[in-house]
Design a protein around this motif. Structure first.
Motif, PDB file in Angstrom:
ATOM      1  N   GLU A  60      15.105   5.892   3.051  1.00 56.56           N
ATOM      2  CA  GLU A  60      14.414   4.687   3.510  1.00 56.56           C
ATOM      3  C   GLU A  60      13.124   5.018   4.251  1.00 56.56           C
ATOM      4  N   SER A  61      13.106   6.128   4.977  1.00 56.65           N
ATOM      5  CA  SER A  61      11.856   6.536   5.621  1.00 56.65           C
ATOM      6  C   SER A  61      10.836   6.962   4.572  1.00 56.65           C
ATOM      7  N   SER A  62      11.328   7.551   3.484  1.00 54.61           N
ATOM      8  CA  SER A  62      10.424   7.881   2.374  1.00 54.61           C
ATOM      9  C   SER A  62       9.856   6.616   1.750  1.00 54.61           C
ATOM     10  N   ARG A  63      10.705   5.587   1.640  1.00 55.30           N
ATOM     11  CA  ARG A  63      10.223   4.313   1.096  1.00 55.30           C
ATOM     12  C   ARG A  63       9.189   3.689   2.032  1.00 55.30           C
ATOM     13  N   CYS A  64       9.423   3.814   3.335  1.00 53.80           N
ATOM     14  CA  CYS A  64       8.438   3.314   4.301  1.00 53.80           C
ATOM     15  C   CYS A  64       7.106   4.039   4.131  1.00 53.80           C
ATOM     16  N   GLY A  65       7.199   5.344   3.870  1.00 50.62           N
ATOM     17  CA  GLY A  65       5.976   6.109   3.646  1.00 50.62           C
ATOM     18  C   GLY A  65       5.237   5.614   2.417  1.00 50.62           C
ATOM     19  N   ALA A  66       6.002   5.270   1.361  1.00 52.42           N
ATOM     20  CA  ALA A  66       5.372   4.742   0.143  1.00 52.42           C
ATOM     21  C   ALA A  66       4.725   3.394   0.416  1.00 52.42           C
ATOM     22  N   ILE A  67       5.379   2.554   1.238  1.00 56.39           N
ATOM     23  CA  ILE A  67       4.801   1.254   1.584  1.00 56.39           C
ATOM     24  C   ILE A  67       3.517   1.439   2.373  1.00 56.39           C
ATOM     25  N   ILE A  68       3.513   2.409   3.269  1.00 59.70           N
ATOM     26  CA  ILE A  68       2.302   2.694   4.039  1.00 59.70           C
ATOM     27  C   ILE A  68       1.174   3.135   3.110  1.00 59.70           C
ATOM     28  N   ARG A  69       1.510   3.932   2.112  1.00 57.21           N
ATOM     29  CA  ARG A  69       0.472   4.342   1.143  1.00 57.21           C
ATOM     30  C   ARG A  69      -0.045   3.129   0.376  1.00 57.21           C
ATOM     31  N   GLN A  70       0.853   2.185   0.082  1.00 60.26           N
ATOM     32  CA  GLN A  70       0.409   0.959  -0.578  1.00 60.26           C
ATOM     33  C   GLN A  70      -0.532   0.167   0.313  1.00 60.26           C
ATOM     34  N   LEU A  71      -0.221   0.136   1.601  1.00 58.94           N
ATOM     35  CA  LEU A  71      -1.101  -0.550   2.538  1.00 58.94           C
ATOM     36  C   LEU A  71      -2.465   0.115   2.586  1.00 58.94           C
ATOM     37  N   MET A  72      -2.448   1.443   2.548  1.00 59.62           N
ATOM     38  CA  MET A  72      -3.723   2.179   2.533  1.00 59.62           C
ATOM     39  C   MET A  72      -4.500   1.858   1.265  1.00 59.62           C
ATOM     40  N   ASP A  73      -3.778   1.796   0.135  1.00 60.35           N
ATOM     41  CA  ASP A  73      -4.432   1.434  -1.122  1.00 60.35           C
ATOM     42  C   ASP A  73      -5.003   0.033  -1.052  1.00 60.35           C
ATOM     43  N   PHE A  74      -4.247  -0.891  -0.445  1.00 59.02           N
ATOM     44  CA  PHE A  74      -4.718  -2.262  -0.291  1.00 59.02           C
ATOM     45  C   PHE A  74      -5.988  -2.310   0.542  1.00 59.02           C
ATOM     46  N   SER A  75      -6.015  -1.536   1.620  1.00 59.94           N
ATOM     47  CA  SER A  75      -7.184  -1.557   2.495  1.00 59.94           C
ATOM     48  C   SER A  75      -8.426  -1.009   1.801  1.00 59.94           C
ATOM     49  N   LYS A  76      -8.196  -0.183   0.763  1.00 66.53           N
ATOM     50  CA  LYS A  76      -9.321   0.374   0.016  1.00 66.53           C
ATOM     51  C   LYS A  76      -9.569  -0.363  -1.290  1.00 66.53           C
ATOM     52  N   GLY A  77      -8.787  -1.419  -1.532  1.00 65.29           N
ATOM     53  CA  GLY A  77      -8.997  -2.223  -2.725  1.00 65.29           C
ATOM     54  C   GLY A  77      -8.473  -1.603  -3.998  1.00 65.29           C
ATOM     55  N   ARG A  78      -7.534  -0.679  -3.910  1.00 70.55           N
ATOM     56  CA  ARG A  78      -6.989  -0.051  -5.110  1.00 70.55           C
ATOM     57  C   ARG A  78      -5.864  -0.885  -5.711  1.00 70.55           C
ATOM     58  N   GLU A  79      -5.636  -0.730  -7.000  1.00 65.28           N
ATOM     59  CA  GLU A  79      -4.531  -1.399  -7.650  1.00 65.28           C
ATOM     60  C   GLU A  79      -3.256  -0.580  -7.485  1.00 65.28           C
TER      61      GLU A  79
END
Length: 296
Positions: free
Chosen positions: A192-211
């Motif tokens: 679950e902490s790994s999944r949280c890390g993946a969600i954080i990466r998604q947030l980073m992608d969102f902040s940079k406008g990535r798909e």
């Protein structure tokens, strides 16, 4: 030439003048609806919004700017209004436009062609105003999203460090000689902490406008894992997973973390809905039918 088939609502308490405007509009192949009072006009708008509203500013139950204000409030934003006024009221034209009118016409100067032309112009102008307003809204929303992206990037960066510590200790303890029941819980913490890390990466992608990226997801395994992970919240035997065997190993093209987030929220809502029951029960079931998967 005005558009044909337009629905025109006319607020006018003079039967003779209503008949004149009606004849003009029928010759232009427009549909005429009349109302002698503001109350009747508002009722007509509620029944069916017109394409344009013509109005006298002196009705039986309302006068002046009150008529415009009430009609503007009742109409959808894309419908223009045109006051038909006397020469004495022409000096108030600026007020008409500031209150929401697209134009105005002097009653004693109206002709069939002039009326049709102004109706056409007012509709086009209102359409243009609506498009400009929508564009401004998109620009403003884009600026807000840019600000939100900056905020998200900062939060994601701050979360990364403590999350890495949780993952690290969980991984370290998994390698030690500890009882199996503790290992299962530690494994859940690590996953679950790994999944949280993946969600954080998604947030980073969102902040940079990535798909977001897609990959092949074993939906059966994902839901089984979710059921095991959240089963303790209802107690042993109260959360069941009834998966269709035909779905095992079948891949779904999706973002696994986003998919897990969706099902986690749905299951969380289900658990909250029944947890105060005497015998709470939640069942996750799947069924494969052709190329369609039903999840309940």
């Amino acid at each position: 030439m005005a558009q044909q088939g337009l629905r025109v609502l006319h607020l006018e308490d003079s039967p003779d003048y209503s008949a004149l405007i009606s004849s003009f509009l029928h010759k232009e192949v427009m549909t005429y609806r009349g109302a002698a009072t503001l109350a009747e006009g508002l009722a007509e708008i509620r029944r069916e919004a017109p394409d344009v509203v013509l109005m006298d500013l002196h009705l039986l139950d309302a006068v002046g700017v009150d008529v415009i204000a009430a009609v503007v409030k009742a109409l959808p934003g894309f419908v223009p209004i045109l006051p038909l006024t006397s020469s004495e009221d022409a000096t108030k034209a600026g007020n008409f436009l500031s209150l929401g009118a697209q134009d105005y016409l002097l009653k004693d100067q109206i002709t069939q062609k002039a009326l049709a032309r102004v109706i056409h112009y007012s509709i086009e102008r209102k359409k243009h105003e609506s498009e400009v307003a929508a564009l401004r809204e998109r620009i403003a929303r884009g600026e807000k999203m840019s600000t939100l992206g900056t905020l998200v990037a900062g939060i994601a960066h701050e979360l990364n460090n403590p999350l890495a510590v949780v993952q690290g200790y969980a991984e370290m303890l998994l390698s030690e000689d500890i009882p199996q029941r503790h290992k299962e819980k530690l494994q859940a913490i690590f996953e679950e902490s790994s999944r949280c890390g993946a969600i954080i990466r998604q947030l980073m992608d969102f902040s940079k406008g990535r798909e977001m990226t897609r990959e092949k997801v074993d939906l059966h395994a994902l839901l089984l894992r979710l059921a095991r992970m959240m089963g303790d919240r209802l107690g042993s035997g109260h959360l069941r997973f009834e998966g269709d065997p035909a779905l095992e190993g079948v891949g779904l093209l999706a973002d696994p973390n986003q998919l897990l987030e969706v099902f986690t929220r749905m299951l969380d809502n289900a658990i909250l809905a029944v947890r105060d029951a005497v015998d709470p029960q939640v069942t996750i079931s799947t069924r494969l039918s052709g190329s369609t998967v039903a999840i309940r």
